[in-house]
Design a protein around this motif. Structure first.
Motif, PDB file in Angstrom:
ATOM      1  N   THR A 160       0.855  -1.183   0.000  1.00 43.72           N
ATOM      2  CA  THR A 160       0.000   0.000   0.000  1.00 43.72           C
ATOM      3  C   THR A 160       0.889   1.230   0.000  1.00 43.72           C
ATOM      4  O   THR A 160       2.038   1.203   0.460  1.00 43.72           O
ATOM      5  CB  THR A 160      -0.923   0.028   1.239  1.00 43.72           C
ATOM      6  OG1 THR A 160      -0.118   0.006   2.429  1.00 43.72           O
ATOM      7  CG2 THR A 160      -1.866  -1.170   1.237  1.00 43.72           C
ATOM      8  N   SER A 218      -8.343   1.565 -12.573  1.00 43.97           N
ATOM      9  CA  SER A 218      -7.011   1.561 -11.969  1.00 43.97           C
ATOM     10  C   SER A 218      -5.999   2.004 -13.012  1.00 43.97           C
ATOM     11  O   SER A 218      -6.237   1.921 -14.217  1.00 43.97           O
ATOM     12  CB  SER A 218      -6.659   0.173 -11.438  1.00 43.97           C
ATOM     13  OG  SER A 218      -6.657  -0.767 -12.489  1.00 43.97           O
ATOM     14  N   GLU A 225      -3.539   3.967  -1.618  1.00 45.15           N
ATOM     15  CA  GLU A 225      -3.418   3.212  -2.872  1.00 45.15           C
ATOM     16  C   GLU A 225      -3.093   1.748  -2.603  1.00 45.15           C
ATOM     17  O   GLU A 225      -2.333   1.419  -1.688  1.00 45.15           O
ATOM     18  CB  GLU A 225      -2.317   3.808  -3.756  1.00 45.15           C
ATOM     19  CG  GLU A 225      -2.556   5.236  -4.169  1.00 45.15           C
ATOM     20  CD  GLU A 225      -1.344   5.828  -4.886  1.00 45.15           C
ATOM     21  OE1 GLU A 225      -1.453   6.964  -5.370  1.00 45.15           O
ATOM     22  OE2 GLU A 225      -0.283   5.157  -4.922  1.00 45.15           O
ATOM     23  N   ILE A 285      -2.207   0.102  -9.977  1.00 48.78           N
ATOM     24  CA  ILE A 285      -2.357   1.045  -8.864  1.00 48.78           C
ATOM     25  C   ILE A 285      -3.817   1.483  -8.812  1.00 48.78           C
ATOM     26  O   ILE A 285      -4.342   2.057  -9.768  1.00 48.78           O
ATOM     27  CB  ILE A 285      -1.439   2.266  -9.035  1.00 48.78           C
ATOM     28  CG1 ILE A 285       0.030   1.815  -9.145  1.00 48.78           C
ATOM     29  CG2 ILE A 285      -1.613   3.242  -7.873  1.00 48.78           C
ATOM     30  CD1 ILE A 285       1.007   2.936  -9.422  1.00 48.78           C
ATOM     31  N   SER A 286      -4.471   1.183  -7.706  1.00 50.68           N
ATOM     32  CA  SER A 286      -5.895   1.493  -7.578  1.00 50.68           C
ATOM     33  C   SER A 286      -6.172   2.169  -6.245  1.00 50.68           C
ATOM     34  O   SER A 286      -5.367   2.105  -5.306  1.00 50.68           O
ATOM     35  CB  SER A 286      -6.734   0.216  -7.709  1.00 50.68           C
ATOM     36  OG  SER A 286      -6.409  -0.699  -6.682  1.00 50.68           O
ATOM     37  N   LYS A 287      -7.352   2.804  -6.175  1.00 53.87           N
ATOM     38  CA  LYS A 287      -7.806   3.442  -4.947  1.00 53.87           C
ATOM     39  C   LYS A 287      -9.219   2.957  -4.616  1.00 53.87           C
ATOM     40  O   LYS A 287      -9.999   2.659  -5.518  1.00 53.87           O
ATOM     41  CB  LYS A 287      -7.802   4.972  -5.104  1.00 53.87           C
ATOM     42  CG  LYS A 287      -6.418   5.586  -5.205  1.00 53.87           C
ATOM     43  CD  LYS A 287      -6.492   7.103  -5.252  1.00 53.87           C
ATOM     44  CE  LYS A 287      -5.097   7.720  -5.269  1.00 53.87           C
ATOM     45  NZ  LYS A 287      -5.152   9.199  -5.287  1.00 53.87           N
ATOM     46  N   ARG A 304       6.887   4.977  -5.491  1.00 54.18           N
ATOM     47  CA  ARG A 304       6.150   3.843  -4.931  1.00 54.18           C
ATOM     48  C   ARG A 304       6.997   2.566  -4.866  1.00 54.18           C
ATOM     49  O   ARG A 304       6.474   1.485  -4.668  1.00 54.18           O
ATOM     50  CB  ARG A 304       4.872   3.626  -5.748  1.00 54.18           C
ATOM     51  CG  ARG A 304       3.830   4.697  -5.456  1.00 54.18           C
ATOM     52  CD  ARG A 304       2.897   4.973  -6.623  1.00 54.18           C
ATOM     53  NE  ARG A 304       1.930   5.998  -6.233  1.00 54.18           N
ATOM     54  CZ  ARG A 304       2.200   7.317  -6.225  1.00 54.18           C
ATOM     55  NH1 ARG A 304       3.404   7.752  -6.563  1.00 54.18           N
ATOM     56  NH2 ARG A 304       1.273   8.187  -5.851  1.00 54.18           N
TER      57      ARG A 304
END
Length: 229
Positions: free
Chosen positions: A82, A128, A86, A120-122, A186
């Motif tokens: 994470t 994504s 994210e 990468i998603s929220k 990231r």
């Protein structure tokens, strides 16, 4: 050695389809039994040879990435982490698994180049951000960036049906550099290479051992069935 064993597995399958190996039906039973014995002996030799191979040193993924449970036994993400709110997941494959490998330097390049699918998603968002990257021992480069929908039930990426974004090389240099900085922040960089290369070796080794055992079991069952006919 693992690459040679994989080549043996492929050649064994090809030989089964060569038309000039037709056998006279009057001798088919005895010849088939002899062929099965040769295959079983060869499978056993290769199985034992591969089983004695020294595995690579155990490597842990760079923090804070964690290994997805069961990733060695199925397709899909290998690493997760994470970043703020994210969720980041990484899948990996070898160049040699996409393009039939060559020889010499080309083969070495295939071993030392990995492809990463970075998602990468929220929470609460239907799409994504998906990066396809080339990963080397000393570098990482982005091949494409796209938006993809997520299926609510499984969480897996769906096949893109809508416009996902421009060709990455058509984006101006400043934005390309910013996107590289975005994934670098990231933890998506060349530091992932040692772990992912070792992980793929273990996965290939496990799949090959399973292949030898399964084919041997099938051929042995056929051999025993023929002997009772």
């Amino acid at each position: 050695m693992l690459r040679k064993a994989l080549a043996f597995a492929g050649s064994a399958l090809q030989q089964q389809h060569q038309p000039w190996r037709t056998i006279d039906c009057r001798r088919s039973s005895s010849v088939s039994s002899a062929v099965n014995s040769i295959i079983l002996r060869s499978l056993k030799d290769h199985y034992l040879e591969v089983s004695k191979m020294t595995p690579p040193p155990k490597v842990s993924p760079p923090s804070p990435f964690t290994v997805v449970k069961g990733a060695l036994d199925h397709g899909g993400p290998v690493l997760r982490r994470t970043h703020g709110n994210e969720e980041i997941s990484i899948s990996v494959m070898r160049l040699a698994n996409i393009i039939a490998g060559g020889i010499g330097d080309e083969e070495e390049d295939g071993i030392n180049q990995l492809f990463l699918h970075v998602d990468i998603s929220k929470p609460g968002q239907k799409e994504s951000l998906h990066f396809l990257c080339g990963l080397y021992p000393d570098a990482l480069g982005i091949h494409s960036v796209s938006l993809r929908s997520k299926t609510e039930s499984s969480g897996f990426l769906a096949v893109p049906t809508n416009y996902g974004g421009p060709v990455f090389q058509d984006i101006d240099e400043k934005m390309r550099d910013a996107l590289h900085s975005f994934i670098e922040e990231r933890g998506i960089n060349e530091s992932l290479f040692p772990f992912l290369q070792a992980w793929l070796y273990v996965k290939d080794h496990r799949n090959l051992m399973r292949w030898f055992k399964t084919v041997g079991s099938l051929v042995n069952d056929r051999k025993q069935g023929a002997s009772h006919a």
